[in-house]
Design an enzyme around this catalytic site. Structure first.
Site, PDB file in Angstrom:
ATOM      1  N   ASN A  26     -20.166 -86.141 -14.448  1.00 35.28           N
ATOM      2  CA  ASN A  26     -20.984 -84.697 -14.780  1.00 35.28           C
ATOM      3  C   ASN A  26     -20.339 -83.662 -15.377  1.00 35.28           C
ATOM      4  O   ASN A  26     -19.223 -83.162 -14.522  1.00 35.28           O
ATOM      5  CB  ASN A  26     -21.389 -84.478 -13.146  1.00 35.28           C
ATOM      6  CG  ASN A  26     -22.461 -85.634 -12.715  1.00 35.28           C
ATOM      7  OD1 ASN A  26     -23.603 -85.671 -12.936  1.00 35.28           O
ATOM      8  ND2 ASN A  26     -21.817 -86.710 -12.122  1.00 35.28           N
ATOM      9  N   SER A  82     -28.353 -86.891 -10.325  1.00 35.56           N
ATOM     10  CA  SER A  82     -28.931 -86.836  -8.985  1.00 35.56           C
ATOM     11  C   SER A  82     -29.752 -87.944  -8.320  1.00 35.56           C
ATOM     12  O   SER A  82     -30.509 -87.859  -7.431  1.00 35.56           O
ATOM     13  CB  SER A  82     -29.893 -85.637  -9.014  1.00 35.56           C
ATOM     14  OG  SER A  82     -29.511 -84.462  -9.353  1.00 35.56           O
ATOM     15  N   SER A 130     -23.717 -80.336  -2.555  1.00 38.78           N
ATOM     16  CA  SER A 130     -23.237 -80.767  -3.607  1.00 38.78           C
ATOM     17  C   SER A 130     -21.839 -81.018  -3.337  1.00 38.78           C
ATOM     18  O   SER A 130     -21.001 -80.419  -2.388  1.00 38.78           O
ATOM     19  CB  SER A 130     -23.444 -79.818  -4.742  1.00 38.78           C
ATOM     20  OG  SER A 130     -24.830 -79.864  -4.936  1.00 38.78           O
ATOM     21  N   ASP A 174     -17.510 -89.777 -10.626  1.00 37.46           N
ATOM     22  CA  ASP A 174     -17.928 -90.379  -9.338  1.00 37.46           C
ATOM     23  C   ASP A 174     -17.191 -92.076  -9.579  1.00 37.46           C
ATOM     24  O   ASP A 174     -17.479 -92.511 -10.820  1.00 37.46           O
ATOM     25  CB  ASP A 174     -19.326 -90.732  -9.450  1.00 37.46           C
ATOM     26  CG  ASP A 174     -20.110 -89.402  -9.273  1.00 37.46           C
ATOM     27  OD1 ASP A 174     -19.343 -88.587  -8.638  1.00 37.46           O
ATOM     28  OD2 ASP A 174     -21.430 -89.102  -9.667  1.00 37.46           O
ATOM     29  N   GLU A 183     -34.599 -82.343 -12.987  1.00 38.96           N
ATOM     30  CA  GLU A 183     -33.581 -81.737 -11.841  1.00 38.96           C
ATOM     31  C   GLU A 183     -33.611 -80.540 -11.645  1.00 38.96           C
ATOM     32  O   GLU A 183     -32.947 -79.644 -11.336  1.00 38.96           O
ATOM     33  CB  GLU A 183     -32.164 -82.115 -12.080  1.00 38.96           C
ATOM     34  CG  GLU A 183     -31.875 -83.696 -12.187  1.00 38.96           C
ATOM     35  CD  GLU A 183     -30.550 -84.013 -12.573  1.00 38.96           C
ATOM     36  OE1 GLU A 183     -29.402 -83.767 -12.162  1.00 38.96           O
ATOM     37  OE2 GLU A 183     -30.546 -84.702 -13.822  1.00 38.96           O
TER      38      GLU A 183
END
EC number: 6.3.2.4
Length: 316
Positions: A281, A156, A290, A266, A20
């Site tokens: 995260n 990601s 984002s 999420d 990432e």
């Protein structure tokens, strides 16, 4: 843009050697731009052999680590910053370790009463030791289809695949093992994808407006970072009760894992209104597409929120 009343020397860390890296550089440069407009003195540093000497030379009053994936989120980099005795924006290394490894995060949030889909975690070498076909059959019988296969660590959408058959599962495992030595195979849950960011600038964690994600196809790496593949609704198109439920769930995740200044949880909200924990995260992306900045914009908190975060780092 408002200027800060207390300009600081801020070191933003970005880059690193994870998959990432490019996303991290975009996050770091975007945050640095906002902080400079506010009046802070900002330097962006890569995580390389010059990092420690550069930090000592610049002598920042606060560090904002924005290194995604790998050692950027598993507590390793945070341990370095703790040893350097410099305040930083984010989460203590202990919380990072609990959140970074997906099976650990799932097991921990369950203790807080949060629902998360059934799953199995498999090391790569088990396929040789136990027989690939036997392992595939076991997973199929235990979880059924469809399933989501994802690396034990990282974000990601890298290395994440969906499988609806044993052949697709086999291919998904190969993709996953290119990113991690362990694979998390999780039962697929259908519903609305919602991301809820949580911030704490010293007065306790609070949830930002939920962001609903609608993507063209799967919400993979390309859909996340190439404009046009995904559509975002901030605040999410939820009822007041649904909004309260997903925000409370994200706050429970944040507190249960012992997280610091920032997190993004999420979730999948099923048709019956049940939120299912998918991932968390501790160093969420800060690029133009984002979800954390989108939520902060929806709350009317940018750029003041970034100022509050560097003024009140929880890790000292």
């Amino acid at each position: 843009m408002n200027t800060t009343e207390n300009p600081l020397r801020v070191a933003v860390l970005a880059g690193g050697l994870s998959h990432e890296r490019d996303v991290s550089l975009r996050s770091g440069n975007r945050v640095a731009q906002v902080l400079r407009h506010l009046g802070h003195s900002v330097i962006v540093l890569d995580v390389d052999a010059k990092l420690i000497s550069s930090l000592k030379s610049f002598a920042p009053e606060v560090i904002w680590p924005l290194v995604h994936g790998g050692h950027g989120e598993d507590g390793g980099l945070q341990n370095v910053l703790i040893a350097l005795e410099t305040p930083y924006v984010g989460t203590h290394s202990d919380g990072c370790q609990r959140a970074s490894f997906k099976p650990t995060a799932k097991a921990t949030v369950r203790t807080g009463g949060v629902l998360t889909p059934d799953s199995v975690t498999l090391p790569k070498d088990y396929f040789a030791q136990l027989g690939a076909q036997e392992v595939m059959t076991m997973v199929s019988e235990h979880l059924g289809y469809p399933v989501v296969v994802k690396p034990n660590q990282g974000g990601s959408g890298l290395g994440v695949s969906y499988a609806s058959s044993v052949d697709e599962l086999r291919a998904a495992m190969v993709t996953c093992f290119a990113y991690d030595e362990r694979a998390l195979v999780e039962k697929y849950v259908a519903g609305t994808e919602v991301a809820v960011s949580v911030v704490d600038t010293g007065s306790g964690p609070r949830a930002l407006p939920p962001v609903e994600v609608v993507s063209e196809g799967r919400y993979d790496f390309d859909a996340r970072y190439n404009p046009g593949r995904s559509e975002y609704f901030a605040p999410a198109r939820l009822s007041a009760d649904q909004t309260r439920v997903v925000q409370e769930t994200a706050l429970t995740v944040h507190r249960t894992l012992g997280l610091g200044n920032i997190s993004r949880t999420d979730l999948i909200l099923t048709e019956d209104g049940t939120p299912w924990f998918i991932d968390v995260n501790v160093v969420p992306g800060m690029t133009e597409t984002s979800l954390f900045p989108i939520a902060a914009e929806a709350a009317g908190d940018l750029p003041q929120l970034y100022d509050e975060l560097v003024q009140n780092p929880l890790c000292r």
